[in-house]
Motif scaffolding. Sequence first.
Motif, PDB file in Angstrom:
ATOM      1  N   ILE A 101       0.788  -1.147  -0.026  1.00  0.00           N
ATOM      2  CA  ILE A 101      -0.042  -0.002   0.086  1.00  0.00           C
ATOM      3  C   ILE A 101       0.832   1.268  -0.064  1.00  0.00           C
ATOM      4  O   ILE A 101       1.887   1.454   0.865  1.00  0.00           O
ATOM      5  N   HIS A 102       0.636   2.221  -0.993  1.00  0.00           N
ATOM      6  CA  HIS A 102       1.380   3.489  -0.998  1.00  0.00           C
ATOM      7  C   HIS A 102       0.133   4.320  -0.834  1.00  0.00           C
ATOM      8  O   HIS A 102      -1.023   4.327  -0.864  1.00  0.00           O
ATOM      9  N   ALA A 103       0.401   5.702  -0.696  1.00  0.00           N
ATOM     10  CA  ALA A 103      -0.587   6.857  -0.743  1.00  0.00           C
ATOM     11  C   ALA A 103      -0.207   7.965  -1.520  1.00  0.00           C
ATOM     12  O   ALA A 103       1.196   8.350  -1.326  1.00  0.00           O
TER      13      ALA A 103
ATOM     14  N   LYS B  22       4.182  13.430  -2.557  1.00  0.00           N
ATOM     15  CA  LYS B  22       4.860  12.491  -1.644  1.00  0.00           C
ATOM     16  C   LYS B  22       4.016  11.046  -1.629  1.00  0.00           C
ATOM     17  O   LYS B  22       2.983  11.072  -1.772  1.00  0.00           O
ATOM     18  N   CYS B  23       4.803   9.959  -1.127  1.00  0.00           N
ATOM     19  CA  CYS B  23       4.007   8.938  -0.902  1.00  0.00           C
ATOM     20  C   CYS B  23       3.892   9.160   0.769  1.00  0.00           C
ATOM     21  O   CYS B  23       4.829   9.414   1.171  1.00  0.00           O
ATOM     22  N   THR B  24       2.593   8.799   1.142  1.00  0.00           N
ATOM     23  CA  THR B  24       2.508   9.254   2.536  1.00  0.00           C
ATOM     24  C   THR B  24       1.725   8.024   3.187  1.00  0.00           C
ATOM     25  O   THR B  24       0.972   8.008   4.174  1.00  0.00           O
ATOM     26  N   GLU B  25       2.252   6.763   3.016  1.00  0.00           N
ATOM     27  CA  GLU B  25       1.860   5.423   3.458  1.00  0.00           C
ATOM     28  C   GLU B  25       3.234   4.694   3.577  1.00  0.00           C
ATOM     29  O   GLU B  25       3.916   4.514   2.742  1.00  0.00           O
ATOM     30  N   LEU B  26       3.575   4.380   4.826  1.00  0.00           N
ATOM     31  CA  LEU B  26       4.850   3.528   5.297  1.00  0.00           C
ATOM     32  C   LEU B  26       5.100   2.305   4.471  1.00  0.00           C
ATOM     33  O   LEU B  26       4.166   1.740   4.331  1.00  0.00           O
ATOM     34  N   CYS B  27       6.022   2.492   3.353  1.00  0.00           N
ATOM     35  CA  CYS B  27       5.895   1.326   2.352  1.00  0.00           C
ATOM     36  C   CYS B  27       7.029   0.510   2.295  1.00  0.00           C
ATOM     37  O   CYS B  27       7.433  -0.383   1.530  1.00  0.00           O
ATOM     38  N   GLY B  28       8.036   0.803   3.015  1.00  0.00           N
ATOM     39  CA  GLY B  28       9.567   0.260   2.974  1.00  0.00           C
ATOM     40  C   GLY B  28      10.759   1.128   3.387  1.00  0.00           C
ATOM     41  O   GLY B  28      10.373   2.507   3.606  1.00  0.00           O
TER      42      GLY B  28
ATOM     43  N   SER C 276      12.547   3.005   1.572  1.00  0.00           N
ATOM     44  CA  SER C 276      12.833   4.434   0.846  1.00  0.00           C
ATOM     45  C   SER C 276      11.504   5.156   0.649  1.00  0.00           C
ATOM     46  O   SER C 276      11.247   6.025  -0.057  1.00  0.00           O
ATOM     47  N   HIS C 277      10.442   4.657   1.456  1.00  0.00           N
ATOM     48  CA  HIS C 277       9.167   5.385   1.605  1.00  0.00           C
ATOM     49  C   HIS C 277       9.337   6.955   1.524  1.00  0.00           C
ATOM     50  O   HIS C 277       8.753   7.513   0.765  1.00  0.00           O
ATOM     51  N   ALA C 278      10.299   7.393   2.498  1.00  0.00           N
ATOM     52  CA  ALA C 278      10.534   8.966   2.611  1.00  0.00           C
ATOM     53  C   ALA C 278      10.982   9.578   1.255  1.00  0.00           C
ATOM     54  O   ALA C 278      11.055  10.686   1.087  1.00  0.00           O
ATOM     55  N   LEU C 279      11.530   8.548   0.343  1.00  0.00           N
ATOM     56  CA  LEU C 279      12.215   9.180  -1.175  1.00  0.00           C
ATOM     57  C   LEU C 279      11.499   8.764  -1.932  1.00  0.00           C
ATOM     58  O   LEU C 279      11.645   9.177  -3.329  1.00  0.00           O
ATOM     59  N   MET C 280       9.900   8.382  -1.941  1.00  0.00           N
ATOM     60  CA  MET C 280       9.254   7.975  -2.953  1.00  0.00           C
ATOM     61  C   MET C 280       8.579   9.445  -3.472  1.00  0.00           C
ATOM     62  O   MET C 280       7.205   9.407  -3.068  1.00  0.00           O
ATOM     63  N   ASN C 281       9.018  10.257  -4.237  1.00  0.00           N
ATOM     64  CA  ASN C 281       8.649  11.528  -4.475  1.00  0.00           C
ATOM     65  C   ASN C 281       8.250  11.407  -5.791  1.00  0.00           C
ATOM     66  O   ASN C 281       8.516  10.859  -6.612  1.00  0.00           O
TER      67      ASN C 281
HETATM   68 CU1  CUA Z   1       5.208   4.337  -0.961  1.00  0.00          CU
HETATM   69 CU2  CUA Z   1       5.471   4.978   1.023  1.00  0.00          CU
END
Ligand code: CUA
Length: 336
Positions: free
Chosen positions: A164-166, A199-205, A207-212
């Motif tokens: 799940i991503h957001a 931004k991705c705003t669902e913790l997904c792994g 590099s979640h914070a870099l999923m721009n």
């Molecule tokens: Cu995709 Cu967080």
Amino acid sequence: AKLLMVIGMLTWFFTGCSNPALSVVKPSGEVGKMQLNLIYLSTAIMTLVTVVVAVIYIYVVIRFRERPGDTHIPKQVEGSTVLEIVWTVIPIILLIILAVPTVSTTFQIEKRPAPSQHPVQINVTGYQYWWKFNYPQAGITTANEVHIPAGRPIEFVMQSHDVIHAFWVPSLGGKRDLEPGRMNRLILKADKPGTYEGKCTELCGASHALMNFRVIAHQTAEYDAWIRSMQKVNSQAKSVLAKEGQRLVGQNCIGCHAIRNGGYKVLGGKGPELTAFGQRTRIAGVLDNNPQNLRAWLQNPQNVKPGSRMPSFAHLEKKQIDALVEYLESLKGSSQ
Ligand code: CUA
């Protein structure tokens, strides 16, 4: 202390976002504005409640404190029907004030745009840790950068390839989850041309914070020109070095990355499509797109985006990396 904390948090809330392209309090579209009004309303109610509670608390502590020499036991009170009704009814009223606009805004945001508004459908697929943007009406695909026409509603139809991503573009609105095996929709509109950060705003792994990603809104004519340039793209190398790069792409990259009109049968799909890659503002959504950064990315992708599926090409010779960089940076949309 409670009051100071709230003031501190509010200050942070209203000043913390230094990047106007990534700010909820500077909306650039209808949905963002409606959501901001709800944020203001709930902040006002929370502030009111905190202030009233703090004032009563301070008053009681001072007024009924123990005074020197006063040893008498105050009147003992147990239960008060009037007070209990008051502190039940007030929260009910506050919750109604909060709920009515929230529900009506939610329904307004969800409304599908009328065909007369010329909505654009864009299919979004989330991958660990990148975004695929597919334009079904135009038949083109890109990654990590989505071009839209300003002033028209965009219907993002989204799902996930893995976890799940957001999807969130703070200044336009959001958020909406991307789930595997389920389609979700989000309708957004940019009032004016510009670049908006997503931004991705669902913790997904890792590099979640870099999923721009970036949303680039254009005037309608400019947007139409971009679509045509992507459709008519010619991805054949021009220089000798780029030709060597094109050959190396065929050997090393094409299993995962598709390039339209790049002269080989397209196998890719697992990784971001690289058509017109040289025109993107960023590499992998995080690095500015320039030859040095592309070299760094090819040689050590894990250093840039931990957990990325992109393998390292550090085993290639320097001049092979140079050729790959030359070819990839030469990929541009058609100018006709
Ligand atoms: Cu995709 Cu967080």
